[in-house]
Write a protein that holds these residues in place. Structure first.
Motif, PDB file in Angstrom:
ATOM      1  N   CYS A  62       0.811  -1.219   0.000  1.00 33.25           N
ATOM      2  CA  CYS A  62       0.000   0.000   0.000  1.00 33.25           C
ATOM      3  C   CYS A  62       0.843   1.267   0.000  1.00 33.25           C
ATOM      4  CB  CYS A  62      -0.963  -0.006   1.191  1.00 33.25           C
ATOM      5  SG  CYS A  62      -2.360  -1.114   0.942  1.00 33.25           S
ATOM      6  N   ARG A  63       2.088   1.174   0.412  1.00 32.45           N
ATOM      7  CA  ARG A  63       2.963   2.354   0.378  1.00 32.45           C
ATOM      8  C   ARG A  63       3.190   2.838  -1.051  1.00 32.45           C
ATOM      9  NH1 ARG A  63       7.164   0.439   4.883  1.00 32.45           N
ATOM     10  NH2 ARG A  63       5.975   1.163   6.676  1.00 32.45           N
ATOM     11  N   HIS A  64       3.096   1.904  -1.995  1.00 40.44           N
ATOM     12  CA  HIS A  64       3.334   2.237  -3.406  1.00 40.44           C
ATOM     13  C   HIS A  64       2.043   2.341  -4.202  1.00 40.44           C
ATOM     14  CE1 HIS A  64       7.527   1.604  -2.504  1.00 40.44           C
ATOM     15  NE2 HIS A  64       7.237   0.417  -2.019  1.00 40.44           N
ATOM     16  N   ALA A  65       0.922   2.176  -3.548  1.00 42.74           N
ATOM     17  CA  ALA A  65      -0.371   2.245  -4.241  1.00 42.74           C
ATOM     18  C   ALA A  65      -0.716   3.705  -4.531  1.00 42.74           C
ATOM     19  CB  ALA A  65      -1.465   1.604  -3.394  1.00 42.74           C
ATOM     20  N   ALA A  66      -1.419   3.893  -5.637  1.00 44.43           N
ATOM     21  CA  ALA A  66      -1.827   5.244  -6.016  1.00 44.43           C
ATOM     22  C   ALA A  66      -3.298   5.223  -6.424  1.00 44.43           C
ATOM     23  CB  ALA A  66      -0.967   5.740  -7.178  1.00 44.43           C
ATOM     24  N   GLY A  67      -3.891   6.386  -6.435  1.00 45.20           N
ATOM     25  CA  GLY A  67      -5.264   6.522  -6.924  1.00 45.20           C
ATOM     26  C   GLY A  67      -6.274   5.757  -6.088  1.00 45.20           C
ATOM     27  N   LYS A  68      -7.109   5.004  -6.782  1.00 43.95           N
ATOM     28  CA  LYS A  68      -8.199   4.264  -6.120  1.00 43.95           C
ATOM     29  C   LYS A  68      -7.652   3.173  -5.211  1.00 43.95           C
ATOM     30  CE  LYS A  68     -11.183   6.519  -8.598  1.00 43.95           C
ATOM     31  NZ  LYS A  68     -12.177   7.421  -8.141  1.00 43.95           N
ATOM     32  N   GLU A  69      -6.533   2.572  -5.591  1.00 48.69           N
ATOM     33  CA  GLU A  69      -5.942   1.528  -4.756  1.00 48.69           C
ATOM     34  C   GLU A  69      -5.438   2.110  -3.434  1.00 48.69           C
ATOM     35  OE1 GLU A  69      -3.104  -0.299  -7.372  1.00 48.69           O
ATOM     36  OE2 GLU A  69      -4.669  -1.451  -8.378  1.00 48.69           O
ATOM     37  N   ASN A  70      -4.899   3.312  -3.474  1.00 50.65           N
ATOM     38  CA  ASN A  70      -4.479   3.979  -2.242  1.00 50.65           C
ATOM     39  C   ASN A  70      -5.689   4.269  -1.361  1.00 50.65           C
ATOM     40  OD1 ASN A  70      -3.970   6.791  -0.747  1.00 50.65           O
ATOM     41  ND2 ASN A  70      -2.065   5.617  -0.852  1.00 50.65           N
ATOM     42  N   ARG A  71      -6.796   4.644  -1.972  1.00 48.58           N
ATOM     43  CA  ARG A  71      -8.021   4.917  -1.224  1.00 48.58           C
ATOM     44  C   ARG A  71      -8.502   3.631  -0.551  1.00 48.58           C
ATOM     45  NH1 ARG A  71      -9.853   8.650   1.607  1.00 48.58           N
ATOM     46  NH2 ARG A  71      -8.203   9.609   0.432  1.00 48.58           N
ATOM     47  N   LEU A  72      -8.428   2.497  -1.243  1.00 50.66           N
ATOM     48  CA  LEU A  72      -8.794   1.207  -0.654  1.00 50.66           C
ATOM     49  C   LEU A  72      -7.897   0.915   0.544  1.00 50.66           C
ATOM     50  CD1 LEU A  72     -10.276  -1.593  -0.702  1.00 50.66           C
ATOM     51  CD2 LEU A  72      -8.377  -2.372  -2.122  1.00 50.66           C
ATOM     52  N   CYS A  73      -6.616   1.140   0.381  1.00 49.22           N
ATOM     53  CA  CYS A  73      -5.672   0.918   1.483  1.00 49.22           C
ATOM     54  C   CYS A  73      -6.029   1.781   2.691  1.00 49.22           C
ATOM     55  CB  CYS A  73      -4.245   1.208   1.022  1.00 49.22           C
ATOM     56  SG  CYS A  73      -3.613   0.008  -0.172  1.00 49.22           S
ATOM     57  N   TYR A  74      -6.444   3.008   2.430  1.00 49.20           N
ATOM     58  CA  TYR A  74      -6.864   3.907   3.506  1.00 49.20           C
ATOM     59  C   TYR A  74      -8.086   3.332   4.232  1.00 49.20           C
ATOM     60  CZ  TYR A  74      -8.856   8.003   5.806  1.00 49.20           C
ATOM     61  OH  TYR A  74      -9.388   8.867   6.725  1.00 49.20           O
ATOM     62  N   TYR A  75      -9.060   2.854   3.467  1.00 48.95           N
ATOM     63  CA  TYR A  75     -10.291   2.320   4.070  1.00 48.95           C
ATOM     64  C   TYR A  75     -10.036   1.099   4.936  1.00 48.95           C
ATOM     65  CZ  TYR A  75     -13.123   5.322   1.000  1.00 48.95           C
ATOM     66  OH  TYR A  75     -13.697   6.385   0.364  1.00 48.95           O
ATOM     67  N   ILE A  76      -9.064   0.260   4.557  1.00 46.84           N
ATOM     68  CA  ILE A  76      -8.821  -0.947   5.351  1.00 46.84           C
ATOM     69  C   ILE A  76      -7.769  -0.721   6.440  1.00 46.84           C
ATOM     70  CG2 ILE A  76      -9.560  -2.539   3.543  1.00 46.84           C
ATOM     71  CD1 ILE A  76      -6.618  -3.122   2.960  1.00 46.84           C
ATOM     72  N   GLN A 113     -18.125   1.963   1.487  1.00 44.69           N
ATOM     73  CA  GLN A 113     -17.316   2.778   0.577  1.00 44.69           C
ATOM     74  C   GLN A 113     -16.295   1.939  -0.183  1.00 44.69           C
ATOM     75  OE1 GLN A 113     -16.259   6.857   2.287  1.00 44.69           O
ATOM     76  NE2 GLN A 113     -16.357   5.516   4.079  1.00 44.69           N
ATOM     77  N   ILE A 114     -15.879   0.833   0.417  1.00 45.52           N
ATOM     78  CA  ILE A 114     -14.861  -0.013  -0.200  1.00 45.52           C
ATOM     79  C   ILE A 114     -15.336  -0.519  -1.555  1.00 45.52           C
ATOM     80  CG2 ILE A 114     -13.705  -2.269   0.022  1.00 45.52           C
ATOM     81  CD1 ILE A 114     -13.449  -1.623   3.040  1.00 45.52           C
ATOM     82  N   CYS A 115     -16.591  -0.896  -1.639  1.00 45.78           N
ATOM     83  CA  CYS A 115     -17.102  -1.441  -2.898  1.00 45.78           C
ATOM     84  C   CYS A 115     -17.611  -0.366  -3.850  1.00 45.78           C
ATOM     85  CB  CYS A 115     -18.183  -2.478  -2.629  1.00 45.78           C
ATOM     86  SG  CYS A 115     -17.469  -4.012  -2.020  1.00 45.78           S
ATOM     87  N   GLU A 116     -17.603   0.869  -3.431  1.00 44.11           N
ATOM     88  CA  GLU A 116     -18.001   1.951  -4.325  1.00 44.11           C
ATOM     89  C   GLU A 116     -16.831   2.436  -5.171  1.00 44.11           C
ATOM     90  OE1 GLU A 116     -19.740   4.926  -1.825  1.00 44.11           O
ATOM     91  OE2 GLU A 116     -21.408   3.637  -1.265  1.00 44.11           O
ATOM     92  N   LEU A 117     -15.606   2.019  -4.824  1.00 40.87           N
ATOM     93  CA  LEU A 117     -14.437   2.440  -5.586  1.00 40.87           C
ATOM     94  C   LEU A 117     -14.454   1.804  -6.968  1.00 40.87           C
ATOM     95  CD1 LEU A 117     -11.678   2.074  -2.846  1.00 40.87           C
ATOM     96  CD2 LEU A 117     -12.594   4.198  -3.775  1.00 40.87           C
ATOM     97  N   ARG A 118     -14.206   2.615  -7.987  1.00 44.70           N
ATOM     98  CA  ARG A 118     -14.151   2.157  -9.376  1.00 44.70           C
ATOM     99  C   ARG A 118     -12.905   2.739 -10.023  1.00 44.70           C
ATOM    100  NH1 ARG A 118     -17.803  -0.600  -7.959  1.00 44.70           N
ATOM    101  NH2 ARG A 118     -19.997  -0.461  -8.389  1.00 44.70           N
ATOM    102  N   TYR A 119     -12.294   1.959 -10.899  1.00 45.38           N
ATOM    103  CA  TYR A 119     -11.177   2.476 -11.683  1.00 45.38           C
ATOM    104  C   TYR A 119     -11.709   3.436 -12.722  1.00 45.38           C
ATOM    105  CZ  TYR A 119      -8.052  -1.075  -9.753  1.00 45.38           C
ATOM    106  OH  TYR A 119      -7.291  -1.839  -8.910  1.00 45.38           O
ATOM    107  N   ASP A 120     -10.904   4.449 -13.050  1.00 45.19           N
ATOM    108  CA  ASP A 120     -11.284   5.371 -14.110  1.00 45.19           C
ATOM    109  C   ASP A 120     -11.228   4.623 -15.439  1.00 45.19           C
ATOM    110  OD1 ASP A 120     -11.499   7.505 -12.330  1.00 45.19           O
ATOM    111  OD2 ASP A 120      -9.380   8.031 -12.548  1.00 45.19           O
TER     112      ASP A 120
END
Length: 181
Positions: A62-76, A113-120
């Motif tokens: 998660c340290r290297h995650a960006a965008g929506k994946e970083n947001r997922l990491c934040y949520y968990i 919110q975790i399942c509301e994340l979508r890739y652009d």
């Protein structure tokens, strides 16, 4: 039975069905793809399948995650600024090889919110006509994805012109197709 009690019973039944938790097609897109690729990396044998080791590896990823994946990491709770920590809701089932879809289902119940994340959506048509159809917001996203800026760009045509200039550098295939036409 009165109308009110019939209505109450049907509402309760609908609520029970609506909260079933089963993922529908396209649900939890970011969660399923990110945790799926993470599980694949664990399966390659780099990390033992123990809860604490999985948590540490997930925090590192998660340290290297960006965008929506970083947001997922934040949520968990896998980022340093996260308000909650539900990492064990990922690591424990993963250590028992529970399918990623089931893990995301359980996370959905904890935090919707975790399942509301979508890739652009990826822009496929980089032709001049395709770029003109896009909104300025989408043109800016293309430039951001490429790590480029558009200094002094005010109008849509300025952004389109800048993307045209950078096309050979960042999308050589699209630039070649243009010259063939």
């Amino acid at each position: 039975m009165s109308c009110l009690s019939t209505f109450s019973a049907s509402v309760a039944f609908a609520l029970i069905l609506g909260v079933s938790g089963a993922l529908k097609d396209g649900d939890c897109e970011v969660c399923v793809r990110f945790l799926g690729s993470f599980y694949e990396s664990l399966s390659e044998g780099r990390v033992p399948f123990r809860g604490a080791d999985i948590e540490n590896a997930l925090v590192q990823r998660c340290r290297h995650a960006a965008g929506k994946e970083n947001r997922l990491c934040y949520y968990i709770g896998a980022t340093s600024d996260a308000a909650t920590k539900i990492l064990n809701e990922v690591s424990r089932p993963m250590s028992h090889h529970v399918p990623v879809e089931k893990i995301c289902e359980k996370l959905k119940k904890k935090d919707g919110q975790i399942c509301e994340l979508r890739y652009d959506k990826e822009v496929e048509d980089l032709s001049p006509e395709g770029l003109k159809k896009l909104k300025v917001k989408d043109l800016k996203k293309i430039l951001d994805k490429w790590g480029e800026a558009c200094k002094g760009c005010v109008e849509k045509s300025d952004f389109v012109r800048r993307i045209d200039e950078l096309l050979p550098k960042h999308a050589p295939g699209a630039a070649e197709r243009r010259t063939e036409l």
